[in-house]
Design an enzyme around this catalytic site. Structure first.
Site, PDB file in Angstrom:
ATOM      1  N   LYS A  12      36.153 -15.425  53.899  1.00 33.66           N
ATOM      2  CA  LYS A  12      36.870 -14.837  52.762  1.00 33.66           C
ATOM      3  C   LYS A  12      37.747 -13.723  53.311  1.00 33.66           C
ATOM      4  CE  LYS A  12      32.700 -14.054  51.039  1.00 33.66           C
ATOM      5  NZ  LYS A  12      32.840 -14.714  49.745  1.00 33.66           N
ATOM      6  N   ARG A  13      38.599 -13.111  52.477  1.00 30.38           N
ATOM      7  CA  ARG A  13      39.375 -11.970  52.933  1.00 30.38           C
ATOM      8  C   ARG A  13      38.465 -10.886  53.471  1.00 30.38           C
ATOM      9  NH1 ARG A  13      45.006 -11.836  51.880  1.00 30.38           N
ATOM     10  NH2 ARG A  13      44.923  -9.754  52.793  1.00 30.38           N
ATOM     11  N   THR A  73      34.892 -17.749  44.520  1.00 23.45           N
ATOM     12  CA  THR A  73      35.013 -19.184  44.293  1.00 23.45           C
ATOM     13  C   THR A  73      34.571 -19.942  45.547  1.00 23.45           C
ATOM     14  OG1 THR A  73      37.356 -18.899  44.821  1.00 23.45           O
ATOM     15  CG2 THR A  73      36.796 -19.199  42.504  1.00 23.45           C
ATOM     16  N   HIS A 121      41.267 -10.160  37.119  1.00 23.34           N
ATOM     17  CA  HIS A 121      40.553 -10.665  38.297  1.00 23.34           C
ATOM     18  C   HIS A 121      39.886  -9.590  39.132  1.00 23.34           C
ATOM     19  CE1 HIS A 121      42.104 -14.851  38.142  1.00 23.34           C
ATOM     20  NE2 HIS A 121      43.154 -14.277  37.578  1.00 23.34           N
TER      21      HIS A 121
END
Ligand code: 26V
Length: 812
Positions: free
Chosen positions: A546-547, A654, A358
């Site tokens: 997002k992070r 995503t 990932h």
């Protein structure tokens, strides 16, 4: 699955459950009681099919997939379960009749945040697709007592508070003590030779603890399948009275020791970008792996088939390298417990295990010090060493004399166990999560492995479940889609493409616009209520969620907002179409730089939102504590989806898929799955900018990038950077943002923020020009929705099932 015939039956059952489970009626029940009664009622309905699913799997000797993941970011389940059981509407209306609101009850459920971000949420989407496709796939994870921390901002400073999600009873889990597994750590291992010269291993002085599973049902959509997410919890072993003796009978020592053992499942590590090499993390990983492997073998044995058929019956998938110890653990069980020889055990292991990578960020690649692995897992360490020996010998045959190449491929080298190498060598499939990412793995990051095992590498572009992310969270849009093209898209999301036939239907385009508008108004109300900020729901909703990480470049977005502010302030004739910039992001607690970026965004928000010269055109909102349930609120209301990572760094993304599916238009770099989105929707329906992955590689390779050069030649950038350190509305004359300034200038801007600034601004200007053309904008939105079916995790899971796991649906 049959649940209720209609709302009358539901109301009856619900009232009864309130009475029998909680001793309450409609007068005395609290919202919490009502949630609990509803949850327990559904759990009962689900249980029957759950049991049946397991029986069928066993009877048909169905091949089982076990998806090992340290993270499952499942979020709330009640709404999703109601949707999949096809009673969402019935229950909503039934509750309404009883004077209750489903959406209020849903809020009573703690959002299960057992994951950091993309990797954990992917695992959750995959479970939903597995069950919906009728595939026998289950999750193995950890039941962390504390999930992802709760984020609060205090004067722009991120504070982490514990997420005590189990403080109230969790209605979906079922504790299964009868399925407990024993896991061992430490001790000594000695080889013993019997009279025939056969070798076995004696493991003594170990510490043993219990892994108790808590099973959560995973309900398929509109079918009879209920799979299992099995979360393991650490508990003291009965046997540890033995330990008590060795601790000299000191009661305090004994209890301390017990606590330290069971702390394994205390909390989720909240850092997804920096490998810290903490001993407790390695213990967590082995705890998951050992419980999962032993439990999978136990289920296999229930089939009463010869051990040689193991890999026909069982697939073990590892979500990143975190569970890579599955490989030596399965070897241990097969050899030491089942008496199988090395060669056969190795063959079965390789055939069973598959691995997904990932990330290519080197900081996140796992490796563990040899000394630690040897001390904590002596037998596992011996097996890893043996795997490494044999692997290096086989390399020697292919590349005789090529020490350098063999050294780069070795599993154990430089005093470290390299988990990615172990995962590649011990599995039959290695996949990346988007085409670009897989290409980078093959051509660069894992180039030597790819040359050695070309057939092992493959791509599986990520996906998201369109059930949670469209049907559930955007019910207005789902309804309109169904009215336009029928309901086939629900089972076959590719059919969303039928919308393309209506891309010039003015009525439909206007309807899409209205839906977005309503969703934006709803979000605006919620923001007002929770954060007290008033936003203009007719402004463009520009979303970056997002992070927080350097490579994701929230800083680029923030600097653009500073730039707009300056322009409006300094140049009377400069105006923009009103825009609200939303951010939501958690920073890893020890990631100093990321926390500074949050602080900067907070400061920008304070300046912009309180300046009447600009705040009719510009607003900035930082929504705290980003989680699955906040994502569900924000995504349906988004116009512009910010996907602006430095090309080559975001493996897939995503969120980009979820936003597209909800009609947002992407503003993105050619990174991760953005590349595939661009390919599908075409230039007219996405805003792309920035360096390509290849250009970034060239700069990194020849070292020719100079951020100072840009600072000196672009006055806009000079002005902005000076505002970070000199007196300005943003810096207020203190030195809080010096770190960011130095990252950009002194340390040569690792993520090419300055390099991509000009093309980002140009892309934003284009959006500013295009948005007012309502119909054209809605058409872009429609085209994005129409192509988003490709990114349903049903497609992704079908590909894993066909190409990697070789499984077919069961008939339940
Ligand atoms: C790494 C580490 C290392 C330190 C210990 C804790 C920890 C936890 C997680 C990770 C994994 C980081 C990798 C990751 O999350 N990758 C993301 O995976 C998504 C699903 O494939 C993908 O969409 C994102 O682009 C990718 O960044």
């Amino acid at each position: 699955m049959y649940v209720f015939s209609g709302k009358e039956e539901f109301k009856q059952a619900f009232s009864e459950r309130l009475e029998t489970k909680l001793g309450k009626n409609m007068e005395t029940a609290t919202e919490d009681d009502a949630y609990r009664a509803l949850g327990s009622l559904l759990q009962d309905k689900i249980n029957k099919n759950w049991m049946q699913t397991n029986q069928e799997y066993k009877k048909n000797k169905q091949k089982q997939v076990y998806y090992f993941s340290m993270e499952f970011l499942i979020g709330r389940l009640i709404g999703n379960n109601l949707l999949n059981l096809q009673v969402l509407q019935t229950v909503k209306e039934g509750l309404q009749d009883l004077g209750l609101s489903l959406s209020i009850l849903e809020e009573r459920e703690n959002d299960a945040g057992l994951g950091n971000g993309g990797l954990g949420r992917l695992a959750a989407c995959f479970l939903d697709s597995l069950a919906t496709l009728g595939l026998a796939g289950h999750g193995y994870g950890l039941r962390y007592k504390y999930g992802m921390f709760h984020q609060q901002l205090l004067d722009g400073q991120q504070m982490e508070l514990p997420d005590d999600w189990l403080a109230q009873e969790y209605v979906w889990e079922v504790r299964r003590p009868e399925e407990t597994i024993e896991v061992r750590f430490g001790g000594h291992v000695y080889p013993i030779e019997d009279s025939l010269g056969a070798l076995s291993f004696d493991h003594s002085d170990y510490e043993q603890l219990k892994a108790v599973p808590y099973d959560v049902p995973v309900v398929g959509y509109n079918n009879e399948t209920v799979n299992t997410l099995r979360l393991w919890s650490a508990e003291p072993s009965v046997d540890d009275t033995l330990v008590k003796a060795s601790l000299e009978d000191h009661y305090g020592n004994f209890l301390d020791h017990r606590r330290s053992l069971t702390s394994i499942t205390e909390y989720l590590y909240p850092d997804d970008s920096n490998e810290e090499g903490k001993e407790l993390r390695l213990k967590q990983e082995y705890f998951l792996v050992s419980s999962g492997v032993q439990s999978a073998v136990r289920s296999f044995e229930g089939l009463e088939l010869p051990m040689s058929t193991f890999s026909n019956q069982v697939a073990l998938h590892i979500n990143d390298t975190h569970p890579a110890l599955v490989i030596p653990e399965l070897m241990r069980v097969l050899m030491d417990e089942k008496g199988i020889g090395w060669d056969e055990a190795w063959d079965l292991t390789q055939r069973s295990v598959s691995y997904t990578n990932h990330t290519t960020l080197s900081e996140a690649l796992e490796s563990w010090p040899v000394d630690l692995v040897r001390r904590l897992l002596p037998r596992i360490f011996m097996i890893i060493v043996e795997i490494n020996e044999r692997f290096c010998q086989s390399l020697w045959k292919i590349y005789p004399g090529d020490f350098d190449r063999i050294a780069t491929l070795a599993i154990v080298a430089d005093g470290q166990v390299k988990m990615a190498h172990l995962a590649i060598v011990g599995s039959h499939s290695v996949n990346g999560v988007a085409q670009l990412h897989t290409d980078i793995l093959k051509r660069r990051e894992m180039k030597n492995f790819y040359r050695t095992f070309p057939n092992r590498f493959n791509n599986k572009t990520n996906g998201i479940t369109h059930r949670r992310w469209l049907m559930y969270s955007n019910q207005r849009l789902s309804k309109t889609i169904t009215e336009a093209i029928g309901e086939e898209w629900i089972k076959k999301p590719d059919c969303l493409q039928k919308l393309l036939l209506q891309q010039d239907d003015a009525a439909l385009l206007d309807q899409l616009y209205d839906i977005k508008q309503q969703n934006k108004e709803e979000l605006a109300v919620w923001v007002k209520k929770t954060d007290g900020i008033t936003i203009d729901s007719s402004s463009i909703f520009d979303v970056h969620i997002k992070r927080l990480h350097g490579y994701k470049r929230q800083l680029l977005n923030a600097m653009h907002i500073m730039y707009l502010y300056n322009q409006i302030k300094l140049n009377r004739s400069f105006t923009i179409k009103p825009r609200t910039f939303f951010f939501a992001a958690k920073a890893a607690p020890s990631y100093h730089y990321a926390k500074k970026v949050i602080k900067l965004i907070d400061r920008i928000a304070a300046v912009v939102n309180n300046d009447s010269d600009v705040n009719d055109q510009l607003k900035v909102v930082f929504l705290p504590n980003y989680s699955v349930s906040t994502a569900e609120r924000i995504i349906p209301a988004t116009n512009v989806s910010e996907q602006i990572s430095l090309a080559s760094k975001e493996a897939s993304g995503t969120g980009n898929m979820k936003l597209m599916m909800n009609g947002a238009v992407t503003l993105g770099t050619m990174d991760g799955a953005n590349v595939e989105i661009h390919e599908l929707v075409g230039d007219a329906n996405i805003y792309t900018f920035g360096l390509s992955a290849e250009e970034v590689h060239q700069f990194d390779h020849n070292g020719s990038y100079s951020s100072r050069g840009i600072y000196e030649s672009d006055h806009r950038i000079r002005f902005l950077l000076d505002q970070l350190i000199l007196f300005s509305p943003f810096s207020k004359g203190d030195n809080v943002f010096e770190e960011i300034y130095h990252a950009l200038l002194t340390h040569n801007d690792e993520f090419f923020v300055l390099k991509d600034f000009a093309s980002y601004v140009a892309a934003q200007q284009k959006i500013n020009r295009d948005y007012p053309f309502k119909r054209q904008w809605s058409k872009k939105s429609l085209i994005n929705i129409a192509h988003s079916g490709t990114f349903s995790s049903d497609r992704t899971i079908q590909q894993y099932a066909d190409d990697i796991w070789k499984i077919k649906p069961a008939t339940i």
